[in-house]
Each structure stands twice: as structure tokens, then as C-alpha cells.
Scaffold this motif. Structure first.
Motif, mmCIF file in Angstrom:
data_model
loop_
_atom_site.group_PDB
_atom_site.id
_atom_site.type_symbol
_atom_site.label_atom_id
_atom_site.label_comp_id
_atom_site.label_asym_id
_atom_site.label_seq_id
_atom_site.Cartn_x
_atom_site.Cartn_y
_atom_site.Cartn_z
ATOM 1 N N GLY A 243 0.953 -0.837 -0.025
ATOM 2 C CA GLY A 243 0.021 -0.052 0.087
ATOM 3 C C GLY A 243 0.979 1.338 -0.198
ATOM 4 O O GLY A 243 0.452 2.052 0.114
ATOM 5 N N ALA A 244 1.688 1.425 -0.201
ATOM 6 C CA ALA A 244 2.784 1.827 0.233
ATOM 7 C C ALA A 244 3.314 2.974 -1.025
ATOM 8 O O ALA A 244 2.243 2.236 -2.201
ATOM 9 N N LYS A 245 2.917 4.425 -1.452
ATOM 10 C CA LYS A 245 3.082 4.907 -3.090
ATOM 11 C C LYS A 245 4.318 3.822 -3.352
ATOM 12 O O LYS A 245 5.517 4.205 -2.908
ATOM 13 N N ASP A 246 3.849 3.953 -4.823
ATOM 14 C CA ASP A 246 4.538 3.580 -5.839
ATOM 15 C C ASP A 246 5.495 1.693 -5.782
ATOM 16 O O ASP A 246 5.831 1.005 -6.645
ATOM 17 N N THR A 247 4.584 1.621 -5.098
ATOM 18 C CA THR A 247 4.767 -0.120 -4.204
ATOM 19 C C THR A 247 3.548 -0.705 -5.958
ATOM 20 O O THR A 247 4.315 -2.252 -6.080
ATOM 21 N N ASP A 248 2.795 -0.463 -6.067
ATOM 22 C CA ASP A 248 1.996 -1.415 -6.984
ATOM 23 C C ASP A 248 2.674 -1.290 -8.416
ATOM 24 O O ASP A 248 2.179 -2.596 -8.932
ATOM 25 N N SER A 249 4.020 -0.340 -8.695
ATOM 26 C CA SER A 249 4.676 -1.368 -9.708
ATOM 27 C C SER A 249 5.024 -1.787 -9.811
ATOM 28 O O SER A 249 5.857 -2.429 -10.637
ATOM 29 N N THR A 250 6.008 -2.068 -8.845
ATOM 30 C CA THR A 250 6.930 -3.038 -8.319
ATOM 31 C C THR A 250 6.393 -5.062 -8.393
ATOM 32 O O THR A 250 6.888 -5.670 -7.987
ATOM 33 N N ARG A 251 5.125 -5.316 -8.198
ATOM 34 C CA ARG A 251 4.333 -6.110 -7.487
ATOM 35 C C ARG A 251 4.610 -6.993 -8.845
ATOM 36 O O ARG A 251 4.639 -7.076 -10.290
ATOM 37 N N LEU A 252 5.531 -8.819 -8.394
ATOM 38 C CA LEU A 252 5.566 -9.508 -9.731
ATOM 39 C C LEU A 252 4.657 -10.904 -10.144
ATOM 40 O O LEU A 252 3.781 -10.322 -9.231
ATOM 41 N N PRO A 253 4.859 -10.737 -10.483
ATOM 42 C CA PRO A 253 3.476 -12.127 -11.395
ATOM 43 C C PRO A 253 3.336 -12.756 -10.562
ATOM 44 O O PRO A 253 2.034 -13.203 -10.584
ATOM 45 N N ASN A 254 4.148 -13.124 -9.903
ATOM 46 C CA ASN A 254 3.733 -14.621 -8.434
ATOM 47 C C ASN A 254 2.798 -13.680 -7.215
ATOM 48 O O ASN A 254 3.173 -14.298 -6.231
ATOM 49 N N GLY A 255 2.879 -11.880 -7.702
ATOM 50 C CA GLY A 255 2.277 -12.166 -6.175
ATOM 51 C C GLY A 255 3.010 -11.271 -5.196
ATOM 52 O O GLY A 255 3.019 -11.034 -4.595
ATOM 53 N N LYS A 256 5.072 -11.849 -5.303
ATOM 54 C CA LYS A 256 5.538 -11.221 -4.222
ATOM 55 C C LYS A 256 5.889 -9.841 -5.005
ATOM 56 O O LYS A 256 5.761 -9.214 -5.897
ATOM 57 N N ASN A 257 6.587 -8.658 -3.716
ATOM 58 C CA ASN A 257 6.617 -7.170 -4.081
ATOM 59 C C ASN A 257 7.803 -7.141 -3.156
ATOM 60 O O ASN A 257 8.101 -6.379 -2.236
ATOM 61 N N TYR A 258 8.926 -6.523 -4.228
ATOM 62 C CA TYR A 258 10.719 -6.888 -3.006
ATOM 63 C C TYR A 258 10.856 -5.600 -3.766
ATOM 64 O O TYR A 258 11.778 -4.590 -3.593
ATOM 65 N N GLY A 259 9.656 -4.747 -4.029
ATOM 66 C CA GLY A 259 9.779 -2.758 -3.232
ATOM 67 C C GLY A 259 11.131 -1.668 -5.218
ATOM 68 O O GLY A 259 11.336 -1.250 -5.291
ATOM 69 N N PHE A 260 11.172 -3.133 -6.117
ATOM 70 C CA PHE A 260 11.718 -3.155 -7.299
ATOM 71 C C PHE A 260 11.221 -4.184 -8.389
ATOM 72 O O PHE A 260 11.441 -4.821 -8.193
ATOM 73 N N ALA A 261 10.744 -3.278 -9.443
ATOM 74 C CA ALA A 261 10.774 -3.391 -10.790
ATOM 75 C C ALA A 261 11.559 -4.750 -11.355
ATOM 76 O O ALA A 261 12.761 -4.492 -11.517
ATOM 77 N N VAL A 262 10.927 -5.811 -12.088
ATOM 78 C CA VAL A 262 12.417 -6.546 -12.848
ATOM 79 C C VAL A 262 12.796 -5.243 -13.611
ATOM 80 O O VAL A 262 12.521 -4.693 -14.926
ATOM 81 N N ASN A 263 14.260 -4.898 -14.084
ATOM 82 C CA ASN A 263 14.653 -4.512 -15.018
ATOM 83 C C ASN A 263 15.357 -5.118 -15.639
ATOM 84 O O ASN A 263 15.519 -6.197 -16.214
ATOM 85 N N THR A 264 15.497 -4.070 -16.996
ATOM 86 C CA THR A 264 15.817 -4.485 -18.084
ATOM 87 C C THR A 264 17.409 -3.722 -18.697
ATOM 88 O O THR A 264 17.431 -2.276 -18.171
#
Length: 344
Positions: A243-264
């Protein structure tokens, strides 16, 4: 009769001259086709992180096969690298992370000054980890749990009562992200972002773990560390508060959220250079390096194969092992140059 003989002689001389000119021009034309970058100076840049040398040197070697006069790689910090390529003092860099370094890219001029097409490597993960023993014993699965001073104190190595989070060198893109997280999640009162030389800090972290002490650190892939401290076996990833700001965009397909988007990871080059060097532009846009190959090479460096000669050998072995793919890349680059010459 004399007139006919004279005319024939002139025709023969003209034909001989044309044939001679053709024979002299042919090698030059072939050289231009095979080496479209011949005589053109190229300056690659990288950060001071030694593990980036492999991916930078690989592109440099490919540019050399196209004839470019590739200079030795210069090491600068990330902000200077982007500014230098934007201004044309540097030609290219191979460590542009999306979205981690978006601010640096845009601040230096963005698409107006940079050429960035294609993806050099994909699947780069990052986040926070703690040792598995402490995670299991205290049920720690989320960075937000370290708001509890008692849990945070488990990771205190300097006696101030706060958790020591081994983080990023000043100027790295992850520095900004970590500081943002600590502020956003309300953790600045219980966690200290430890900064300095990342390699030295991680060496201390490994020593602490080997002595049975709790550890808390940030890392990323590709990097050799996760082959030494293996997630799931030695350490565990921590999720971040929901629920913190910006963290919705970092949720992984498996439902886990480590705080960072997978990068290219991308190659970024000076746009003025690529505008007049279609061979280089094409190469930059099509070359790809599997993430696991970077991990393997970085692991060799960690085991002692870390001299310039070692890394040169690793690069040449990779190029030889992927010869068909490499030749296809070079062919596409040469064709792009030929087509541009024909059109021009």
C-alpha cells in the motif's frame, strides 16, 4: 590503316586504364563494406564496478570487428557517464537500467541526445535480503517489520541500536531508490543505509554471515553474490510494505513485491554518432547477452579470474562459443551501412 591502328591503340589504353582503376578501387570498396567503421574513433565508458567490464568489452570487440578504432574503456561514475555520452565525449555505455536509471537518462537529455534501441539483457532483479536463519527464527518476511526496534537491533553491527543495511555506493541509481524506501516505509529511525565501497561492505557481510551473525543487505542480478549467498538456501528476499506509494508498480507476477521492478539493461550511445554510423546503430540495437552468462562470468571474477587479461579471455571465449550469432550481428550491421551508403 594508321588511323584505325591509332584508334584501336587509344581504345586499348583507355580500357587498360579503366581496368587498372577498377582493380585499385576494388579492395577499397571491399574494405569499406567489411569495415564500415574504419578510422572512426569510439570511446566506451563504464562505471567503476569491475563486473561491468565483461559486457562493455564484448561490445567493444564487436565494434572493432566492424573496423572502428575502439579506445580503452574509461571508468567514470554513472552521472558522468551519461553526461559524457550526451555531449559526445564518450560514445556508448552498456549499463542503462530501465526503470532504475530513468532519472539519470532523462536528466542528461533523454531521447534527444541518446540512441537507445533494443535490449542488451533482461530479467535483472534486485531487492533486500537477510540471512535465512534469522528470518526463520524471528519470522521476518517483510522489510516493514524492522520498524520494531527489537527486530532492527538484530542487524546492528556498530552498536547504535539500528539495523545496518548494506546498500549502494553514492551516485548509483539504487542509492536513490533505497533512501526513498526507507523514507516511504518510515524506517529511517530503525535502519541505517550503510554506504561506501559495495564490494568491501559485502565482504564484511559475508564474514558476518559465516560467523553466524544476522545480515541485511541490498543486491541485484546479474552479480556474483547470489551464486555465493543463494536465495532460499542461505538468505531470503524480503518483501516491502503493502500500500505504500509507488509499490504497486513493483509487484511481480507471482504476487511477491520486493520493492523493485524487474529491470532491462540497454546500450546507450551518443545520437549524433549513431546518426552517421548506421553499422554501429544496428549493432547496438540487436546485440544481446543472456543474464545468466553475465552471472557466470562475474562468478569467475569473484573466484580470482579478475584481471584485464582474464576478462579479455572470457570475452573471446564467449564470442567463439556464439560464432554464428556474432557473425549474423556483424552481417546485419554491414548491410545497414551498405544500404545507407546506397541511399546517400
Amino acid at each position: 590503316m594508321n588511323l584505325i591502328t591509332t584508334t584501336r591503340t587509344r581504345h586499348c589504353l583507355l580500357l587498360s586504364t579503366l581496368l587498372l582503376s577498377s582493380s585499385l578501387l576494388s579492395p577499397l570498396a571491399m574494405a569499406s563494406t567489411e569495415l564500415p567503421g574504419e578510422g572512426i574513433r569510439v570511446q566506451p565508458l563504464q562505471s567503476s564496478l569491475p563486473e561491468e567490464t565483461f559486457q562493455t568489452l564484448l561490445v567493444s570487440k564487436l565494434m572493432g570487428r566492424l573496423g572502428y578504432d575502439v579506445q580503452p574503456v574509461q571508468e567514470v561514475d554513472y552521472n558522468v557517464a551519461y553526461a559524457s555520452v550526451a555531449q559526445g565525449d564518450g560514445t556508448f555505455l552498456t549499463f542503462n537500467w530501465i526503470p532504475l536509471q530513468d532519472n539519470k537518462y532523462q536528466h542528461a537529455g533523454g531521447d534527444k541526445v541518446f540512441f537507445r534501441q533494443g535490449t542488451y539483457a533482461s530479467g535483472a532483479a534486485q531487492g533486500y535480503l537477510i540471512d535465512k536463519q534469522t528470518a526463520t527464527q524471528y519470522g521476518i518476511t517483510n522489510l516493514g517489520q524492522l520498524k520494531d526496534p527489537k527486530l532492527a537491533a538484530l542487524f546492528d553491527g556498530d552498536g547504535d541500536g539500528k539495523a545496518d543495511l548494506v546498500g549502494c555506493n553514492p551516485g548509483w541509481g539504487c542509492e536513490e531508490a533505497i533512501n526513498h524506501h526507507l523514507d516511504e516505509f518510515g524506517l529511517t529511525a530503525t535502519i541505517t543505509h550503510k554506504q561506501g565501497n559495495y564490494a568491501a561492505l559485502i565482504a564484511d557481510t559475508r564474514a558476518r554471515l559465516q560467523s553466524g551473525k544476522p545480515v541485511l543487505y541490498y543486491t541485484w542480478t546479474p552479480y556474483w553474490l547470489s551464486s555465493e549467498l543463494v536465495p532460499g538456501r542461505d538468505v531470503v528476499w524480503l518483501e516491502v510494505p503493502a500500500g505504500a506509494k509507488d509499490t504497486d508498480s513493483t509487484r511481480l507476477p507471482n504476487g511477491k513485491n520486493y520493492g523493485f521492478a524487474v529491470n532491462t539493461i540497454h546500450i546507450v550511445a551518443n545520437k549524433a554518432f549513431t546518426d552517421v554510423n548506421p553499422a554501429a546503430a544496428t549493432l547496438f540495437s540487436i546485440v544481446k547477452l543472456p543474464l545468466n552468462d553475465i552471472n557466470i562470468q562475474n562468478g569467475l571474477m569473484n573466484k580470482g579470474q579478475n584481471t584485464q587479461a582474464d576478462i579479455e579471455r572470457h570475452v573471446m571465449a564467449w564470442l567463439k562459443g556464439h560464432e554464428a550469432q556474432v557473425n549474423d550481428w556483424l552481417t546485419q550491421a554491414r548491410v545497414a551501412a551498405e544500404q545507407a551508403n546506397a541511399a546517400g
